[in-house]
Scaffold this motif. Sequence first.
Motif, PDB file in Angstrom:
ATOM      1  N   SER A 184       0.836  -1.197   0.000  1.00  0.00           N
ATOM      2  CA  SER A 184       0.000   0.000   0.000  1.00  0.00           C
ATOM      3  C   SER A 184       0.876   1.255   0.000  1.00  0.00           C
ATOM      4  O   SER A 184       1.837   1.352   0.770  1.00  0.00           O
TER       5      SER A 184
ATOM      6  N   HIS B   7       1.980  12.240  -7.571  1.00  0.00           N
ATOM      7  CA  HIS B   7       1.526  12.433  -6.192  1.00  0.00           C
ATOM      8  C   HIS B   7       2.712  12.507  -5.239  1.00  0.00           C
ATOM      9  O   HIS B   7       2.767  13.381  -4.358  1.00  0.00           O
ATOM     10  N   ASP B   8       3.665  11.607  -5.404  1.00  0.00           N
ATOM     11  CA  ASP B   8       4.841  11.601  -4.542  1.00  0.00           C
ATOM     12  C   ASP B   8       5.680  12.855  -4.757  1.00  0.00           C
ATOM     13  O   ASP B   8       6.156  13.470  -3.793  1.00  0.00           O
TER      14      ASP B   8
ATOM     15  N   SER C 267       2.741   0.299   6.302  1.00  0.00           N
ATOM     16  CA  SER C 267       1.406   0.741   5.898  1.00  0.00           C
ATOM     17  C   SER C 267       0.631  -0.353   5.164  1.00  0.00           C
ATOM     18  O   SER C 267      -0.516  -0.132   4.768  1.00  0.00           O
ATOM     19  N   SER C 268       1.263  -1.507   4.976  1.00  0.00           N
ATOM     20  CA  SER C 268       0.674  -2.569   4.161  1.00  0.00           C
ATOM     21  C   SER C 268       0.305  -3.768   5.026  1.00  0.00           C
ATOM     22  O   SER C 268       0.979  -4.095   6.000  1.00  0.00           O
TER      23      SER C 268
ATOM     24  N   LYS D 103      -0.717   4.385   0.058  1.00  0.00           N
ATOM     25  CA  LYS D 103      -1.633   5.449   0.439  1.00  0.00           C
ATOM     26  C   LYS D 103      -1.218   6.058   1.778  1.00  0.00           C
ATOM     27  O   LYS D 103      -0.764   5.361   2.685  1.00  0.00           O
ATOM     28  N   ASP D 104      -1.387   7.364   1.862  1.00  0.00           N
ATOM     29  CA  ASP D 104      -1.185   8.094   3.126  1.00  0.00           C
ATOM     30  C   ASP D 104       0.203   7.871   3.730  1.00  0.00           C
ATOM     31  O   ASP D 104       0.358   7.747   4.953  1.00  0.00           O
TER      32      ASP D 104
END
Length: 292
Positions: free
Chosen positions: A160, A221-222, A189-190, A162-163
Motif C-alpha cells: 500500500s 503524487h509523490d 502501511s501494508s 496510500k497516506d
Amino acid sequence: MRELLTPEDICNEISMGRAAFDGVYLVVEGVTDSRLYGKFLDKRAATVIVAHSRDNAEKTVREMSRKRGDGRVIGIVDADLDLLKGRRAEPPLFRTDKRDLEMMIIGSGALDDVVDEYGDTGKVRRFEERRGSIREAVLDASYPIGLLMFISAEMGLGLSFKDLDFCKFVDPRTLSLDARAMVSEVVGSSANHHVSERELSSLLSDRARALDDRWKAARGHDSVSILLLGLRDGFGSYNARRLDEGGLGGALRLAFSDADFASTRLYEDTSEWSKSVDATLWAVSLPGNPRS
C-alpha cells in the motif's frame, strides 16, 4: 454514483450527443485532467468527457472507434506503469509523456514558475548550490517510491502506498530520500505482505541500477508531496507555509502554459491525429500564433 458508470454509459452519452455536436470528444480519466486539458481545448470544435477511471476511458475509446465507427473520439490517459513495462498506446488513445499528468507538468517550466512564486530566493539559491536543481532533487527523491510500486505490481505483493508519511524518509532541507526508511514506511502501511524489508530494499536497489530513465518511475503524487515538504520546511518563503498538497497541485496546473503544453509529445501526437481526421482539437497561443 461514479463507481456505477460504465464505458457503455459514456459511449451512449457520446452517441446521443452526435445529434447536436459533430466535433471531437476528448475522453479523460478524471476531473483534474478535464480542467487541465480544457484550458487548451478549442471549445468550438471539441468537448471533454470525464470517464472517472483509466479503464473506463480506454474501453470507451476502443468501443467508439472500433465498434461504433465514430472517428472523432480521442482519449488521453496517464502512462502509469506502461513506460516501465514498455507498452505503447495506440491512437486514438494517447498517454502522457511522463508517468502521469503531474509529472509532465513538473518536467516543464511550470515548476520554475511555482518555485519563483513560493520559494525564498536566497534559500532556493543555497539549496541549488548544494543539491543541484529543485526539479532534479524532487525527481531523485520520488522515483524510488514509484519504482517500488512497480515492483509490488509486478510481483503481486499488494503493498500500500496510500497516506505515506513523507517526513519519515525525506529530509525537507535537502530533499534526500532514505530508501530503507521509505521501504519500512511502505511495509508498515501494508497488510498481508509476504516479503521482508531487507529483500525489498535489495530488489529496489537492483532495479534502480538497471533503470534507464528516472522519469518513467516517478509518480506525480509523490513528487508534489516532496516538493511541498521542501517549500514548507526547506526553501520556501512565508507564503508557502499555508500551502497544502491540493493547493500546490492546483498552482502547478495553473502555471502549465500554452507553450509548456505545446512542447510535449502528447500535444504533437494528438495534433497530428486531429489533422488526420480533419478536425480541430487544440487552441493554444504561441508566438506568431495567438488564440483566435
